[in-house]
Design an enzyme around this catalytic site. Sequence first.
Site, short mmCIF file in Angstrom:
data_model
loop_
_atom_site.label_atom_id
_atom_site.label_comp_id
_atom_site.label_asym_id
_atom_site.label_seq_id
_atom_site.Cartn_x
_atom_site.Cartn_y
_atom_site.Cartn_z
N LYS A 182 5.91 -12.85 12.69
CA LYS A 182 5.59 -12.77 14.19
C LYS A 182 6.30 -11.53 15.35
O LYS A 182 7.11 -11.00 14.39
CB LYS A 182 5.45 -14.33 14.63
C1 LIG Z 1 1.78 -17.95 11.11
C2 LIG Z 1 1.23 -18.87 11.01
C3 LIG Z 1 1.63 -20.46 11.29
C4 LIG Z 1 2.43 -20.50 10.05
O1 LIG Z 1 4.23 -19.95 10.57
P1 LIG Z 1 5.27 -20.62 9.16
O2 LIG Z 1 6.45 -20.50 10.75
O3 LIG Z 1 5.30 -19.75 8.48
O4 LIG Z 1 4.96 -21.83 8.63
C5 LIG Z 1 0.91 -21.21 11.62
N1 LIG Z 1 -0.63 -21.13 12.05
C6 LIG Z 1 -0.88 -19.92 12.61
C7 LIG Z 1 -2.36 -18.99 13.11
C8 LIG Z 1 -0.18 -18.58 12.06
O5 LIG Z 1 -0.11 -17.56 12.05
#
Ligand SMILES: *Cc1c(COP(=O)(O)O)cnc(C)c1O
Length: 383
Positions: A182
């Site tokens: 992200k």
């Molecule tokens: C990356 C992601 C997650 C999970 O995030 P983490 O911090 O790795 O648990 C959940 N939902 C979406 C839409 C994502 O892109």
Amino acid sequence: MNRINVMKPWMGADEILAVSDVIASGWVAQGPKVAQFEREFAVAMHAQHAIATSNCTTALHLALIVAGVGAGDEVIVPSFSFIATANAPIYVGARPIFIDVDSSTGDVTAEGVAAAITERTRAVIVVDQGGVPVDLDSIQEVCDPLGIVVIEDAACGAGSTYRGRPVGAGAVLAAWSFHPRKLLTTGEGGMLTTSNAQWAERARQLREHAMSMSAADRQASVLAPAEEYLETGFNYRMTDMQAAVGIVQLGRLSEMVRRRREIAARYATAIAGIDGLRPVGDPEWGTSNFQSYWVEVEPGFPTDRDGLLKALAEGDISARRGIMASHRQPAFWAAAADHALLGVTERLTDNTLILPLFHQMTDEEQARVIDVLRAPLTVAGHG
Ligand SMILES: *Cc1c(COP(=O)(O)O)cnc(C)c1O
């Protein structure tokens, strides 16, 4: 020729300094830095309450618990999302009900949600997929009168806007991710934001074993009162080392978004001249941070998605298959989702790819990617 990655975190000396300060302070677990990060994140995202967590998946789990979702309930989710979105309802004994998405945004719509509601529907998890803001208001208009809680999975959404405000600002519960895939990263990490003070209080306790007093507060007093464990809780804490990085990263967010949107605009201009490639863009109700810049390879293009991925790989460019379809994973086979109702999801997951886009990407690197996108045209033209 150097490898071009699909994503790279943008971190530097300031993050290193922030972590070493925390280590030197002697307090490395959840403490003052987590509290500061929560305050600053809440301000930045126009949220009333922010609770830092170990990741977004655990934030989603807490969101469902405080919203009162449990065994036998149905939770409407897009299949077109990282699998954590669909896993979270399972953690509380609920059943994920997969719905399709809109082909231009990759997000669920109010019509799609309305069609899936039953007497057992307790919550909906909407996703700002790839950073594209979901049309939250229209979905809340459907769900609010029925008492169905709309949870925003804003894992990809930090820096995106919806109707002039940060995404998540209008949601009663939103979950965020700070995974390196992200924009804003703490290595691993997450946040739960909410407008409900009671839910905030309960989530804050649940993430820390449901202790009546936080470990940081207990440590601060010489003779601490005995703590109580109010219900079955979890250890979903973030560390102060992560939070210190998060504070620096939050300060970089607007610059990251500005640069990402500049790179995205350059892709859009180049791709507009290529038949058979359809790029993601801003919806009419907001702006994307372009966390994932995806392109659909349509039948008019000289090669298919996997052919284009191969061509990119031959140029030492690491692109990725598009966003996954959770209903196709073995973990969800037993849920027997109706594939016929997930046509757009299957089309997008089979025909999209995510192009490299990261803050430090140079114009030459982007030109190398664009050259490969154009190359199959040249070959076909000569054929
Ligand atoms: C990356 C992601 C997650 C999970 O995030 P983490 O911090 O790795 O648990 C959940 N939902 C979406 C839409 C994502 O892109």
